[in-house]
Design a protein around this motif. Structure first.
Motif, PDB file in Angstrom:
ATOM      1  N   SER A 183       0.818  -1.213   0.000  1.00  0.00           N
ATOM      2  CA  SER A 183       0.000   0.000   0.000  1.00  0.00           C
ATOM      3  C   SER A 183       0.850   1.260   0.000  1.00  0.00           C
ATOM      4  O   SER A 183       0.332   2.348  -0.245  1.00  0.00           O
ATOM      5  N   GLY A 184       2.147   1.110   0.310  1.00  0.00           N
ATOM      6  CA  GLY A 184       3.019   2.277   0.336  1.00  0.00           C
ATOM      7  C   GLY A 184       2.935   3.043   1.633  1.00  0.00           C
ATOM      8  O   GLY A 184       3.189   4.259   1.657  1.00  0.00           O
ATOM      9  N   GLU A 185       2.564   2.350   2.710  1.00  0.00           N
ATOM     10  CA  GLU A 185       2.548   3.010   4.011  1.00  0.00           C
ATOM     11  C   GLU A 185       3.993   3.258   4.460  1.00  0.00           C
ATOM     12  O   GLU A 185       4.924   3.033   3.719  1.00  0.00           O
ATOM     13  N   GLU A 186       4.153   3.717   5.696  1.00  0.00           N
ATOM     14  CA  GLU A 186       5.467   4.137   6.197  1.00  0.00           C
ATOM     15  C   GLU A 186       5.989   5.322   5.378  1.00  0.00           C
ATOM     16  O   GLU A 186       7.198   5.496   5.212  1.00  0.00           O
ATOM     17  N   ASN A 187       5.044   6.092   4.801  1.00  0.00           N
ATOM     18  CA  ASN A 187       5.362   7.319   4.056  1.00  0.00           C
ATOM     19  C   ASN A 187       6.067   7.028   2.724  1.00  0.00           C
ATOM     20  O   ASN A 187       6.628   7.933   2.108  1.00  0.00           O
ATOM     21  N   VAL A 188       6.046   5.743   2.276  1.00  0.00           N
ATOM     22  CA  VAL A 188       6.728   5.390   1.031  1.00  0.00           C
ATOM     23  C   VAL A 188       5.985   5.950  -0.173  1.00  0.00           C
ATOM     24  O   VAL A 188       6.554   6.604  -1.047  1.00  0.00           O
ATOM     25  N   ALA A 189       4.668   5.663  -0.245  1.00  0.00           N
ATOM     26  CA  ALA A 189       3.889   6.095  -1.408  1.00  0.00           C
ATOM     27  C   ALA A 189       3.894   7.613  -1.547  1.00  0.00           C
ATOM     28  O   ALA A 189       4.064   8.148  -2.657  1.00  0.00           O
ATOM     29  N   SER A 190       3.705   8.328  -0.441  1.00  0.00           N
ATOM     30  CA  SER A 190       3.675   9.797  -0.519  1.00  0.00           C
ATOM     31  C   SER A 190       5.019  10.352  -0.976  1.00  0.00           C
ATOM     32  O   SER A 190       5.070  11.296  -1.780  1.00  0.00           O
ATOM     33  N   LEU A 191       6.131   9.751  -0.480  1.00  0.00           N
ATOM     34  CA  LEU A 191       7.456  10.220  -0.899  1.00  0.00           C
ATOM     35  C   LEU A 191       7.691   9.951  -2.381  1.00  0.00           C
ATOM     36  O   LEU A 191       8.175  10.826  -3.114  1.00  0.00           O
TER      37      LEU A 191
END
Length: 542
Positions: free
Chosen positions: A380-388
């Motif tokens: 899902s891209g949590e841990e701020n991965v998707a937003s980054l």
């Protein structure tokens, strides 16, 4: 004349930053002196003769033009010299960079050559071994076939000998039993035959119940193992896919970071220091080349970051989430089956051995949920991965769009160059954060959790097999003890008078059998115990 020179300031000494500035100032000072002196001479000569004054005026004009052009040419030569030096410095830097690149390529080529030599040597060794094996394979096959024939013949002989021994053993047991029963009847022990039949019936019923308990546990465990295998296959395939994508994304981000650092270094080292370096035609070509190469770099960065962000911007994550849901359902099924199996066996006489297995299974359930949750977060891209990733993609796309709209025949203005360097520093920091986050993959869980599950299955199977062996051993031990008591009774009846010790021994043996029967009934728990003739084995055993 001296007063005139003092009036124009020619006798004042001044300091200049460079020899070139001092030289130009000296020419300008001499030009003032010549101009002043010629003007005075022209004035004085013109008073006496106009024609001579005009000639001197023309000479003055030509000298003035000459002194005016000299500083311009000197400045031009100085500018050319500075530009040439900076051009040489830029060419030297490019040459050194090319040498470093060539050195890296030679190093990689040398590594590839060494690897090729090693692989070639291994291939030759393997080929030689293969030829040797193939050469000996014919003889080996013949020898192996002979050994198989010999083994088969010996096994058939041993099986035949075992069958004969079993038949002979059964024959002698039957003969001894019939003889013992006949002797008992002759000595007034008619109940001995009934007791012997009851014991044989008890042995048969107990064996049947032990088989049913063992088969039930085995069938449930087989179903659990099938679910575990399905779960293991699917979760390992999904986990490995996610891990491979993470490694590929880290490699892509590392390439982008390396390229950005190189571009940042070029922008810093090759930044124009003054207008001469900014506008000189020999250096202007390099600055325009930097602009075009920067556009190509931006386009590649956008392509690379798009390949990283596609997991979070496409529908592929939906497929992964559906797979995780199915995997979690399978895990819940075999975990529930395992707990049901263990809880039933916890009611048996070996309950103390199954309680730790239940605790282990509960911990495994938590580990599985933690693993699946981590996979979901990574997909899902949590841990701020998707937003980054998406933020970096948008920044690079915006910068590429704006940069593509500019005039590539003009070098970078200082303000745009400074803003771009700041953006490059910010982008590299984001890439470092992304790489560190993606480096925390699920490899640890992928190695640990399936191994824990496998160990748990092995322990459960060992415990159930041990319980079955203990039941069989105790059952046959009691049967042997009862038969031994009856044999001793027959032997003693001919020589001794009956005593209370005989009854005490019988009562003790009976208590042991009743205890075993109760434990066996307890081990059966709520299992259906029906004989082949549809009778309750529990009722027959009691």
């Amino acid at each position: 004349m001296v007063a005139l020179l003092n009036d124009i300031g020619c006798s004042i000494d001044q300091d200049y930053p460079t020899d070139m500035h001092a030289f130009l100032a000296m020419i300008q000072e001499e030009q003032k002196i010549y101009d002043t002196v010629f003007s005075e001479l022209i004035r004085q000569v013109t008073v006496n003769m106009v024609e001579r004054g005009e000639v001197l005026a023309e000479i003055r004009r030509r000298y003035g033009n000459m002194f005016t052009k000299i500083p311009k040419h000197v400045k031009h030569l100085h500018t050319e010299l500075i530009a040439q030096r900076k051009l040489n410095r830029r060419l030297s830097e490019e040459l050194m960079r090319s040498k470093e690149t060539v050195a890296d390529l030679w190093t990689e080529l040398d590594l590839v050559r060494k690897h090729d030599v090693e692989v070639t040597k291994q291939a030759q060794d393997a080929q030689e071994k293969l030829v040797s094996v193939l050469t000996q394979s014919d003889n080996t096959d013949e020898i192996l076939e002979e050994y198989h024939k010999l083994y088969k013949m010996q096994r058939e002989r041993l099986e035949e000998a075992v069958r004969k021994c079993e038949n002979e053993k059964k024959m002698w047991i039957d003969a001894a039993s019939n003889l013992a029963l006949r002797i008992g009847q002759e000595h007034g022990m008619a109940d001995l035959s009934f007791l012997q039949k009851q014991e044989n019936s008890r042995l048969r019923i107990a064996n049947h119940m032990i088989v049913i308990i063992s088969n039930t546990n085995d069938s449930e465990m087989t179903a659990i193992e099938a679910k575990i295998e399905e779960w293991r296959t699917r979760v390992l395939r999904l986990s490995q896919t996610v891990i491979d994508e993470d490694h590929n994304n880290i490699e892509t981000l590392t390439k982008i970071q390396r390229s950005m650092k190189l571009v940042l270094k070029n922008l810093t080292v090759n930044e124009p220091k003054d207008n001469i370096e900014q506008d000189h035609p020999m250096l202007r070509a390099f600055h325009l080349f930097d602009v075009k190469s920067l556009s190509e770099h931006l386009m590649k960065w956008v392509e690379h970051i798009t390949s990283v962000a596609i997991r979070f911007t496409s529908d592929s994550d939906l497929v992964f989430h559906e797979e995780i849901t199915a995997i979690r359902k399978i895990a819940e099924q075999w975990l529930e089956g395992g707990l049901k199996l263990l809880h039933r066996n916890e009611k048996s006489t070996s309950s103390k051995d199954y309680i730790p297995l239940t605790d282990v299974l509960s911990k495994i359930g938590l580990e599985i949920e933690e693993w699946l949750t981590k996979l979901e977060a990574r997909i899902s891209g949590e841990e701020n991965v998707a937003s980054l990733v998406i933020g970096l993609q948008n920044q690079l796309e915006d910068r590429y769009t704006a940069f593509s709209a500019r005039d590539f025949d003009k070098p970078l203005p200082p303000l745009e160059r400074t803003a771009l360097k700041e953006s490059l520093v910010h982008w590299t920091e984001q890439i470092v954060t992304l790489s560190n986050t993606l480096a925390n993959t699920c490899e640890k869980e992928q190695q640990k959790v399936p191994l824990h599950v496998e160990n748990w299955v092995s322990r459960v199977l060992d415990q159930m097999n041990t319980d079955t062996d203990v039941r069989n051993e105790e059952n046959h031990k009691l049967h042997t003890s009862m038969n031994s008591w009856m044999v001793h009774l027959l032997v003693k009846s001919g020589r001794e008078k009956p005593s209370e010790a005989w009854d005490h021994e019988f009562l003790q043996l009976t208590q042991e059998i009743l205890g075993f029967n109760l434990n066996l009934t307890r081990d059966a728990a709520d299992l259906e115990m029906i004989s082949d003739d549809n009778k309750s084995l529990r009722e027959e055993l009691t």
